[in-house]
Each structure stands twice: as structure tokens, then as C-alpha cells.
Design an enzyme around this catalytic site. Structure first.
Site, PDB file in Angstrom:
ATOM      1  N   CYS A  54       0.818  -1.222   0.000  1.00 38.64           N
ATOM      2  CA  CYS A  54       0.000   0.000   0.000  1.00 38.64           C
ATOM      3  C   CYS A  54       0.848   1.266   0.000  1.00 38.64           C
ATOM      4  O   CYS A  54       0.430   2.299  -0.523  1.00 38.64           O
ATOM      5  CB  CYS A  54      -0.895   0.052   1.245  1.00 38.64           C
ATOM      6  SG  CYS A  54      -1.394  -1.523   1.913  1.00 38.64           S
ATOM      7  N   ASP A  86      -3.397  -2.895   7.773  1.00 32.86           N
ATOM      8  CA  ASP A  86      -4.347  -3.851   8.329  1.00 32.86           C
ATOM      9  C   ASP A  86      -4.139  -5.271   7.822  1.00 32.86           C
ATOM     10  O   ASP A  86      -4.336  -6.239   8.553  1.00 32.86           O
ATOM     11  CB  ASP A  86      -5.776  -3.401   8.020  1.00 32.86           C
ATOM     12  CG  ASP A  86      -6.171  -2.170   8.821  1.00 32.86           C
ATOM     13  OD1 ASP A  86      -5.297  -1.606   9.498  1.00 32.86           O
ATOM     14  OD2 ASP A  86      -7.333  -1.764   8.758  1.00 32.86           O
ATOM     15  N   CYS A 127      -2.843   3.425   2.886  1.00 39.39           N
ATOM     16  CA  CYS A 127      -3.486   2.295   3.546  1.00 39.39           C
ATOM     17  C   CYS A 127      -4.539   2.787   4.531  1.00 39.39           C
ATOM     18  O   CYS A 127      -4.401   3.865   5.116  1.00 39.39           O
ATOM     19  CB  CYS A 127      -2.438   1.442   4.259  1.00 39.39           C
ATOM     20  SG  CYS A 127      -3.113  -0.126   4.858  1.00 39.39           S
ATOM     21  N   ASP A 128      -5.528   1.956   4.736  1.00 40.76           N
ATOM     22  CA  ASP A 128      -6.765   2.238   5.464  1.00 40.76           C
ATOM     23  C   ASP A 128      -6.762   3.447   6.404  1.00 40.76           C
ATOM     24  O   ASP A 128      -7.360   4.465   6.137  1.00 40.76           O
ATOM     25  CB  ASP A 128      -7.171   0.993   6.256  1.00 40.76           C
ATOM     26  CG  ASP A 128      -7.468  -0.174   5.333  1.00 40.76           C
ATOM     27  OD1 ASP A 128      -7.335  -0.017   4.107  1.00 40.76           O
ATOM     28  OD2 ASP A 128      -7.825  -1.255   5.823  1.00 40.76           O
ATOM     29  N   LYS A 129      -6.102   3.346   7.568  1.00 39.55           N
ATOM     30  CA  LYS A 129      -6.217   4.397   8.575  1.00 39.55           C
ATOM     31  C   LYS A 129      -5.387   5.626   8.248  1.00 39.55           C
ATOM     32  O   LYS A 129      -5.599   6.698   8.808  1.00 39.55           O
ATOM     33  CB  LYS A 129      -5.803   3.868   9.964  1.00 39.55           C
ATOM     34  CG  LYS A 129      -6.500   2.585  10.380  1.00 39.55           C
ATOM     35  CD  LYS A 129      -8.007   2.684  10.263  1.00 39.55           C
ATOM     36  CE  LYS A 129      -8.671   1.332  10.423  1.00 39.55           C
ATOM     37  NZ  LYS A 129      -8.367   0.376   9.342  1.00 39.55           N
ATOM     38  N   CYS A 199      -5.330  -2.454  -1.269  1.00 34.29           N
ATOM     39  CA  CYS A 199      -6.260  -3.510  -1.662  1.00 34.29           C
ATOM     40  C   CYS A 199      -7.248  -3.000  -2.711  1.00 34.29           C
ATOM     41  O   CYS A 199      -7.804  -1.913  -2.580  1.00 34.29           O
ATOM     42  CB  CYS A 199      -7.014  -4.030  -0.460  1.00 34.29           C
ATOM     43  SG  CYS A 199      -5.935  -4.702   0.816  1.00 34.29           S
ATOM     44  N   GLU A 449     -10.341  -5.067  13.642  1.00 36.99           N
ATOM     45  CA  GLU A 449     -11.141  -5.600  12.547  1.00 36.99           C
ATOM     46  C   GLU A 449     -11.168  -7.125  12.633  1.00 36.99           C
ATOM     47  O   GLU A 449     -10.239  -7.737  13.147  1.00 36.99           O
ATOM     48  CB  GLU A 449     -10.553  -5.181  11.196  1.00 36.99           C
ATOM     49  CG  GLU A 449     -10.746  -3.712  10.892  1.00 36.99           C
ATOM     50  CD  GLU A 449     -10.240  -3.339   9.517  1.00 36.99           C
ATOM     51  OE1 GLU A 449      -9.611  -4.190   8.861  1.00 36.99           O
ATOM     52  OE2 GLU A 449     -10.459  -2.190   9.112  1.00 36.99           O
ATOM     53  N   SER A 474     -13.391  -5.309   8.471  1.00 35.82           N
ATOM     54  CA  SER A 474     -12.639  -4.820   7.325  1.00 35.82           C
ATOM     55  C   SER A 474     -13.596  -4.393   6.227  1.00 35.82           C
ATOM     56  O   SER A 474     -14.715  -4.896   6.120  1.00 35.82           O
ATOM     57  CB  SER A 474     -11.729  -5.943   6.807  1.00 35.82           C
ATOM     58  OG  SER A 474     -11.279  -5.662   5.508  1.00 35.82           O
TER      59      SER A 474
END
Length: 571
Positions: A54, A86, A127-129, A199, A449, A474
């Protein structure tokens, strides 16, 4: 080249006047010229690291952003902050660090900007956060800012079909059910993630990248190109150029991110069947702007927004397909044509949403996005729930699901690992409601998650089962999985009072989550409720557990702009 008035910019505290000669000597030591020192200083912050794909393209993109700042008459100052990825943290204690990292990213960007008196910010995240964390910092600091997503990963190919990392998580469940030999799982894991990028489905990273565009902090189309495509570097260059125009105009994040902008962002999440984590991150971002926009406000928008983009995991397509179909502008055009999107909201282009979309017509010939009158479902892919089991709300993603109502007995677990072992051993019965508690923001701590558990269930092929938790899911989760149940167990919420066999009802149509217990019985159980001992008494996780608020409000650790004494941008 525009001339900038340093007398109103934070960097004057570092670069101007005889008393700042020592400060300037540090800047000369790094090769800056006198002209560069007296230009606006622009932080170029990235979440680059080698933890996961990521993030690995971010430093390359940061160099293009720096060139853009120089082109616009500014002096870029690059720095990095952390990321917890994650996919690596999933399924073990490492996931406790994930949500906490959002706050650390926001705090560390804030402190770097404050400490060095930078005037503007280009923030790159992958990436996510890291995406909401970076945008939270922008709203907190309120200096002219442009957000840039690092881009999604290209899909892998396995047996002539596109695959993502979620297929690997689900492969673990298939293997445990005897449906996939270990040799096949090994082949899948080697091809699922072919290079740089986050992702590829409409999981949390891509959802929040779409949010960045919809809310106006990112350039149109910039959420779309995959990380490996060099067109993304062109967006990075433009982001640097644009941030200098924002400095010139003094157009700030809180001028852009109004309540209507947050409503636009929530619409885009619902319309794409995006991650339930958006219901956590949008309230947290709104908090930094001094706007009350909690889980129920988000859910209200979800309820009114049709599902029109068939994105994985609930649909067919990945982020690359969305980009090729016209990207977020095409989706926003569909929503604007239907009278849903607030077209008057300002964006970093210096134009409104409607002005950005003025010359774009909806293309009915692409396969990913449909017009609102041909919606895949009448309401959004994410639904808010409320009831005696969740007085402070809960969230469920129903995009692509047929099973959206469920009633069954509780099987209660006090941590994710116990439930995962239970699922792997296939000890559940059809109709069960698996309950994972003590995994909320405070109780976890960190609100883990549960993709490993939900993916294992999906991989085993079971449908008539549900899972609820005070933790999170997730963006890649599939199945009837209810997260963010509040109050959490650590706040003596009803989820902490459940026992095996209690009958739980989930109704995503009605928006309810309840347990067949009277108020008197719940009150009686509360008398004998025993609080678990803290899992951590030292370090970052312990500090987070002491300060974090409820999931309903975004699981934030600071009161935000509503209690701000002085905005950093005005120092």
C-alpha cells in the site's frame, strides 16, 4: 510567479527577521537558497514505509508533489509518518494498533507542521487508517491542503479470474473446510497481490480515497489510477501546484469540508457499497472541523442513497475498473443528475463540485456504474442499526447480500481469537449469532477488525449465520456482520451483558438490532457485570484506552475544533 505575503503565514516565525538567523542557518545547511527560505514552506507528508505494498509508491509520488510545489513558488519540506497496515496486522494482537495509528498519524503530522511552522500541506497516504488520519490533520491544522491517494493495487490473476487479498483470507476458510488444498492456497497467496498499491476492492482504503474526492480535499479523478501507473505521478505534480494556488487564495480545508461536503462523502460510500469503517472515519474528520456528524447522521445519508456501483466485495469490480469507467467524477455525475449530491460545495480546484463536473456527461456504456434510475438497490450498501442491543448504534454492510434479516441464539466470545478458533473448528450451528465483545475502542483497546473470522466463515460457505461485535470489520468483509455496536462492553453496554443462548434479531430493512431481553432483565444483569482488567497499563494502547470516545462519534481522542482556542493556520 505569484508573490506571497509572509506576514500572514506561519513560516514567518521561522524565516523572517534578524532574530531568526539561527533558524535560517539550519535551512542553508540543507542547501536552500535565500529565495527558497523566504517562500512559503510546504509540508509534503507521506505515510511511506516498507510494511506493505500500500505504501511503497508514496515516496516516488512525493518527489513529484515537491516539484509541483516548486513550480508554484513554494519550498517543499518532505517528511514521513507511520502506517499500520491492516492486512499485515489482521488476525492477531497487531490489529489493536491499527485504529490507534489513525490518531498517531494525525498527531504526528500536526506536530511536525506546528514545530517547523509550515504554511501548507500536501498529504500522501495509501493504507486504510492513514487516509483519514492525514485528512484529520489537514482539518485540524486548517492550512491550505491537498490530499493524494497512493493508488490501488492491480488485481491478481488466479485460474483466469481477478483476485484480491480478500480471496486469500477467504481461501483460509476454504482450506479449513476441506474445499481448497494447501497447494492451491500457496499458489493463490503468491499471485493475489502483484505489486504496489492498496487492496483493490471497495475496501477501506479505496472507500476513503473516494471520500477524499467527494469531500473536496483531493483533485478530481485522483483516487482512480492504480499505484503502478505513472499517471498517478502527474496527479502528485498537480497536487503540489494546486496547493500553492490555495495558499494564494487562502482557501482552507474547513472552507471546503462543510456539513454538506460530509453528506456528499457519505453518499459516495453508500453508492459504492463502501467500507463500514467510513462510519467511523467521517465522524472523526468532522470532529476536526467542528461539525457534529455522528454514526446516525452518516446512517441517515446511507438510508437515502441508492447503491449504483458494483464494487467488490459485494459486487463485481475493482478500483481499476472504476477508474476506467470514469472514476469518481462519473459516479458523482450520476448522483448529481439525480439531485442527490450537493453541487455547491467547494473543492481544492477552487471550483464547486458542480463546476468540476460541468463538462462531464454520464456514460451509460461502461459496466461499473449505473444511473440512479437503474440502481442496483434502492438504498445504500451500508446500513445503520439501533435497538436495545445497540442504543448508541451499530453498522452493517449489505451490498450484494440476500441475507439481511436474521434471528438466532448468541454464541458469546470475549476476544476475536476464541471466535476464530471456534469457526475454524466448525463448531457453530446454522442460525447462530456469533458475538465478539471486549474488542471496542476502549475494551480492545483499538477496535480490531475481524476479517480473519468473517473471511473464514465466508470461505466455509455458510450463509445462515451472523456475527456482531463492538469491534470493527474490514472493508473486505462479506456476510451479515454487524460492527461498532455501542455502548461497547468496556462501557457496560448491553453487548457485555449477553449470555450464550440469548436470542438476537438483526433486521437491516428496519435498521434494528435487538436482544429478546426485557429492560428489567438487562438491568438485573448489569448489577453483576464484571469489568475486565485492562489489557494494557502502559504504552500507547493504554493511553488510547484512557482517552478514546465511543464509536458513534468516531472513536476520537480529542474534542476537536468545537473547543479550539486558536487555529494553527492563524498563529
Amino acid at each position: 510567479m505569484p508573490k506571497f505575503d509572509k506576514s500572514r503565514l506561519p513560516s514567518r516565525h521561522v524565516t523572517e527577521g534578524p532574530s531568526r538567523a539561527p533558524h535560517r542557518s539550519y535551512l542553508y545547511a540543507m542547501g536552500l537558497t535565500e529565495t527558497e527560505i523566504h517562500q512559503p514552506l510546504v509540508g509534503v507528508a507521506s505515510c511511506w514505509n516498507e510494511a506493505a505494498p500500500c505504501n511503497i509508491a508514496l515516496m516516488r509520488q512525493a518527489q513529484s508533489a515537491k516539484q509541483g510545489v516548486k513550480d508554484g513558488g513554494g519550498t517543499p519540506r518532505e517528511f514521513c509518518t507511520i502506517t499500520v497496515t491492516d492486512g499485515i496486522a489482521m488476525g492477531h494482537e497487531g490489529m489493536k494498533s491499527s485504529l490507534v495509528s489513525r490518531e498517531v498519524i494525525a498527531d504526528s503530522v500536526e506536530l511536525t507542521m506546528r514545530g517547523h511552522s509550515y504554511d501548507a500541506l500536501v498529504g500522501l497516504a495509501g493504507c486504510d487508517k492513514s487516509l483519514p488520519g492525514m485528512m484529520m490533520a489537514m482539518l485540524r491544522l486548517n492550512v491550505p491542503s491537498v490530499f493524494l491517494y497512493g493508488g490501488s493495487i492491480m488485481p491478481g490473476r488466479f485460474h483466469n479470474r481477478d483476485v484480491t487479498v480478500v480471496d486469500v483470507f477467504e481461501g483460509v476458510g476454504q482450506h479449513s473446510a476441506g474445499k481448497m488444498p494447501e497447494s492451491e492456497l500457496c499458489l493463490l497467496e503468491k499471485v493475489a497481490c502483484p505489486g504496489a498499491g492498496a487492496c483493490g476492492g471497495q475496501f477501506t482504503a479505496n472507500t476513503m480515497a473516494c471520500v477524499a474526492e467527494a469531500i473536496g480535499l483531493a483533485l478530481p479523478y485522483s483516487s482512480g489510477p492504480p499505484a503502478v501507473i505513472l499517471e498517478r505521478d502527474d496527479f502528485a505534480l498537480k497536487a503540489g501546484q494546486v496547493v500553492m494556488k490555495l495558499v494564494e487564495k487562502n482557501l482552507r480545508p474547513r472552507d471546503i469540508c462543510t456539513r454538506k461536503s460530509f453528506e456528499n462523502a457519505a453518499m459516495v460510500v453508500a453508492a459504492t457499497g463502501g467500507s463500514t469503517n467510513a462510519a467511523l472515519h467521517l465522524p472523526a474528520m468532522a470532529n476536526e472541523a467542528g461539525i457534529k456528524f455522528d454514526l446516525f447522521d452518516v446512517a441517515e445519508i446511507f438510508k437515502k442513497t441508492p447503491y449504483i456501483a458494483s464494487m467488490k466485495p459485494g459486487g463485481k469490480y475493482v478500483a481499476k475498473d472504476m477508474w476506467e469507467a470514469g472514476g469518481m467524477p462519473m459516479l458523482m455525475r450520476a448522483l448529481l443528475d439525480a439531485g442527490l449530491l450537493h453541487g455547491e460545495c467547494m473543492t481544492v480546484t477552487g471550483k464547486t463540485v458542480a463546476e468540476n463536473l460541468k463538462d462531464l456527461k454520464f456514460n451509460p456504456d461502461q459496466k461499473v456504474i449505473v444511473s440512479v434510475d437503474k440502481a442496483l438497490a434502492p438504498t445504500g450498501g451500508v446500513v445503520g442499526l439501533r435497538g436495545n442491543l445497540a442504543p448508541e448504534g451499530a453498522i452493517v454492510k449489505i451490498a450484494g447480500l440476500k441475507h439481511i434479516k436474521h434471528k438466532g441464539p448468541a454464541r458469546v466470545f470475549d476476544c476475536e481469537e476464541d471466535c476464530f478458533d471456534f469457526v475454524q473448528a466448525r463448531r457453530y450451528q446454522e442460525g447462530d449469532v456469533l458475538v465478539i465483545r471486549w474488542e471496542g475502542p476502549k475494551g480492545g483497546p483499538g477496535m480490531r477488525e475481524m476479517l480473519s473470522t468473517t473471511a473464514a466463515l465466508y470461505g466455509q460457505g455458510v450463509e445462515n449465520i451472523a456475527l456482531i461485535t463492538d469491534g470493527r470489520f474490514s472493508g473486505g468483509t462479506r456476510g451479515l456482520c454487524v460492527g461498532h455496536v455501542g455502548p461497547e462492553a468496556a462501557d457496560a453496554g448491553p453487548i457485555g451483558l449477553l449470555k450464550d443462548g440469548d436470542i438476537i434479531t438483526i433486521d437491516a430493512d428496519a435498521g434494528t438490532l435487538s436482544v429478546d431481553l426485557s429492560e428489567a432483565e438487562l438491568a438485573e444483569r448489569k448489577k453483576t457485570f464484571v469489568m475486565k482488567a485492562p489489557a494494557f497499563k502502559t504504552g500507547a494502547l493504554a493511553r488510547y484506552a484512557k482517552n478514546v470516545g465511543p464509536a458513534r462519534d468516531g472513536a476520537v481522542t480529542t474534542p476537536g475544533a468545537s473547543e479550539e482556542v486558536r487555529c494553527y493556520a492563524d498563529i
